[in-house]
Motif scaffolding. Structure first.
Motif, mmCIF file in Angstrom:
data_model
loop_
_atom_site.group_PDB
_atom_site.id
_atom_site.type_symbol
_atom_site.label_atom_id
_atom_site.label_comp_id
_atom_site.label_asym_id
_atom_site.label_seq_id
_atom_site.Cartn_x
_atom_site.Cartn_y
_atom_site.Cartn_z
ATOM 1 N N TYR A 272 32.676 33.753 40.968
ATOM 2 C CA TYR A 272 32.735 34.940 40.211
ATOM 3 C C TYR A 272 34.334 35.586 40.800
ATOM 4 C CZ TYR A 272 30.975 37.471 44.467
ATOM 5 O OH TYR A 272 30.794 37.857 45.850
ATOM 6 N N THR A 274 36.965 39.229 40.614
ATOM 7 C CA THR A 274 37.222 40.696 40.382
ATOM 8 C C THR A 274 38.559 40.878 40.203
ATOM 9 O OG1 THR A 274 36.703 42.911 41.102
ATOM 10 C CG2 THR A 274 37.006 41.001 42.877
ATOM 11 N N SER A 312 44.032 39.760 41.674
ATOM 12 C CA SER A 312 42.476 39.311 41.411
ATOM 13 C C SER A 312 41.774 38.306 42.691
ATOM 14 C CB SER A 312 42.626 38.155 39.821
ATOM 15 O OG SER A 312 43.133 38.924 39.090
ATOM 16 N N SER A 434 37.497 41.953 33.751
ATOM 17 C CA SER A 434 37.073 42.608 34.948
ATOM 18 C C SER A 434 38.014 43.936 34.988
ATOM 19 C CB SER A 434 37.344 41.892 36.076
ATOM 20 O OG SER A 434 37.394 42.385 37.491
ATOM 21 N N SER A 439 36.962 46.693 37.548
ATOM 22 C CA SER A 439 36.869 45.686 38.391
ATOM 23 C C SER A 439 35.856 45.247 38.824
ATOM 24 C CB SER A 439 37.693 46.182 39.794
ATOM 25 O OG SER A 439 39.140 46.432 39.560
ATOM 26 N N ASN A 440 34.668 45.587 38.134
ATOM 27 C CA ASN A 440 33.484 44.800 38.092
ATOM 28 C C ASN A 440 33.643 43.160 38.022
ATOM 29 O OD1 ASN A 440 31.991 46.848 38.199
ATOM 30 N ND2 ASN A 440 31.717 47.214 35.942
ATOM 31 N N SER A 441 32.777 42.527 38.853
ATOM 32 C CA SER A 441 32.924 41.053 38.940
ATOM 33 C C SER A 441 32.330 40.413 37.684
ATOM 34 C CB SER A 441 32.223 40.732 40.123
ATOM 35 O OG SER A 441 30.696 40.866 40.001
ATOM 36 N N VAL A 442 33.011 39.336 37.287
ATOM 37 C CA VAL A 442 32.649 38.575 36.029
ATOM 38 C C VAL A 442 32.418 36.935 36.661
ATOM 39 C CG1 VAL A 442 33.880 39.919 34.547
ATOM 40 C CG2 VAL A 442 35.178 38.242 35.621
#
Length: 474
Positions: A272, A274, A312, A434, A439-442
């Motif tokens: 993942y 962010t 990132s 993100s 900045s939520n994780s993807v």
């Protein structure tokens, strides 16, 4: 025309003015989000047709090449390639006739046979792809054309070398993967930085065990291009379209060498990501300043821009981390960072020249020279002197070209495959997603669909090749 190509043409919209919109890259955050969702569903719903990692296509004793895009970068790519023996440039394509004629003259200067010419029509490249006497299509065009050209070329039975980024949307990343698997044609992203001298030295040292376990890597594209982003009244900047979505629009130069060192897609995979961006403190202000001097900039002065610095962070399946940065507007020295932090050693390229530490202090120049002599990979030692003469970002462009041709001629796997092209490129839409969501994780998709567990690391030896000659002598 083959059945596969006929079906491809029937099922696509190529040849119509509206067709390119599906491939031209997402134009808004909503487009990015839709593409990611569609792409993830697209990829997760199918099993791989064939594993292209480590795939050795049949030998091509003389590699016949067609070039699409003959601007400053494309015309130099032609010039560079003509220093390699056992290749033929059989086709040249650009919307600008003068660009085609210029590269045709380059062929004449090298005493080569004239290539077939395609120009004047923005879809003339399709006819080039259909030309029979081509083995490899080399794409050096604006980004929006990379995917449609690469897909059509593979469906026409050609291997593909495409400039970075290979794709700009998640859907297109998956389309490249599936087309390469289905046709068993290579789709190599032309990531020259993997072949820069310090990067490839440290990658080889990692593979020889000198770094222990690499826990963390850092890469970047930091380059003060503020003025050229906007272009000029008679020469719009090619990077302009990427100035409005806050993420990392150009991740592959810093990322590629880190992925090789960490065996991403080849023993480990990304899990993942962010991402976070600053506000824009420079681009709109620059446009407003220029608008006082020239009407060309007035529309730009009213626009909103992505942040100046994007950072990132990626976590891998084995618990390692990668930091990527992108900043092309701040007044600071050029850097791709290239940090490798291992349990036994540490490397950092910038500020140049690169340095290596086996403890708390960097080693001296004498020890560094010893390491270069002992651990410069075989493929670089083989042609490094002539590569520096021919050039291309100090020689790494020529090493990349020569290595690709040597592998195709000898029926060897390419160093970079379609999974690398898709993974390194997909960081752009994922970082946009993100950064737009606090900045939520993807999740990062696995384009190998499980094959990463058994895929072997990049092999930097000549692997039985190395017999591809070079025309120019030192």
């Amino acid at each position: 025309m083959s059945i596969n190509r006929r079906n491809f043409l029937k099922g696509s919209l190529f040849g119509t003015g509206a067709a390119l919109s599906a491939f031209a890259g997402a134009t808004s955050y909503e487009d990015v989000e839709r593409s990611i969702k569609n792409g993830l569903q697209h990829g997760s719903s199918k099993k791989p047709l064939f594993n292209m990692c480590g795939y050795a296509a049949p030998k091509i004793p003389v590699v016949r090449i067609g070039y699409i895009g003959l601007g400053s970068r494309g015309s130099w790519a032609v010039n560079r390639m003509l220093n390699i023996k056992d290749i033929e440039v059989t086709a040249l394509c650009d919307v600008n006739e003068n660009a085609v004629k210029k590269s045709q003259q380059t062929l004449s200067n090298f005493k080569k046979q004239p290539a077939k010419e395609y120009f004047g029509d923005e879809y003339a490249w399709k006819k080039l792809c259909e030309q029979e006497d081509i083995d490899l299509i080399y794409i050096v065009t604006p980004w929006k054309w990379h995917v449609p050209m690469a897909l059509y070329a593979m469906e026409c039975g050609k291997h593909v070398a495409v400039e970075v980024p290979a794709a700009t949307t998640m859907e297109d990343c998956w389309k490249l993967v599936e087309a390469s698997e289905r046709t068993k044609k290579h789709c190599m992203q032309l990531e020259n930085c993997c072949y820069d001298f310090f990067e490839i030295l440290t990658i080889n040292m990692v593979q020889k065990g000198l770094f222990g376990e690499v826990m963390h890597g850092e890469g970047a594209y930091i380059h003060d291009l503020l003025g050229s982003l906007f272009g000029e009244p008679d020469y719009p900047g090619w990077r302009w379209d990427e100035n409005h979505k806050s993420g990392n629009p150009y991740p592959t130069h810093g990322l590629g060498p880190i992925c090789w060192a960490m065996n991403i897609n080849r023993g480990d995979k990304m899990e993942y990501l962010t991402s976070m961006s600053t506000n824009d403190f420079m681009m709109q202000a620059f446009a407003q300043e220029q608008a006082q001097k020239h009407d060309y900039y007035k529309p730009m002065a009213k626009m909103k821009y992505r942040g100046n610095m994007n950072t990132s962070v990626i976590r891998t399946n084995k618990g390692k981390t990668i930091m990527l940065q992108h900043d092309v507007t701040s007044p600071r020295p050029y850097s791709r960072i290239h940090v490798l932090s291992g349990t036994k050693a540490f490397a950092q390229k910038y500020p140049e020249s690169g340095k290596i530490a086996f403890g708390h202090e960097f080693i001296g120049s004498d020890k560094m020279k010893e390491l270069e002599e002992q651990y410069t990979p075989e493929v670089v030692k083989h042609i490094s002197d002539i590569a520096k003469v021919i050039g291309g970002h100090g020689g790494m462009d020529f090493i990349m070209d020569w290595r690709m041709i040597d592998c195709l001629r000898n029926g060897l796997p390419l160093d970079m495959d379609v999974y690398d092209a898709a993974l390194w490129s997909c960081i752009t839409p994922l970082s946009i997603r993100s950064a737009a969501n606090r900045s939520n994780s993807v999740d990062v998709p696995d384009f190998t669909r499980g094959a990463w567990k058994n895929n072997l690391p990049v092999d930097l030896t000549l692997r039985g090749g190395g017999d591809t000659g070079i025309i120019k002598k030192i």
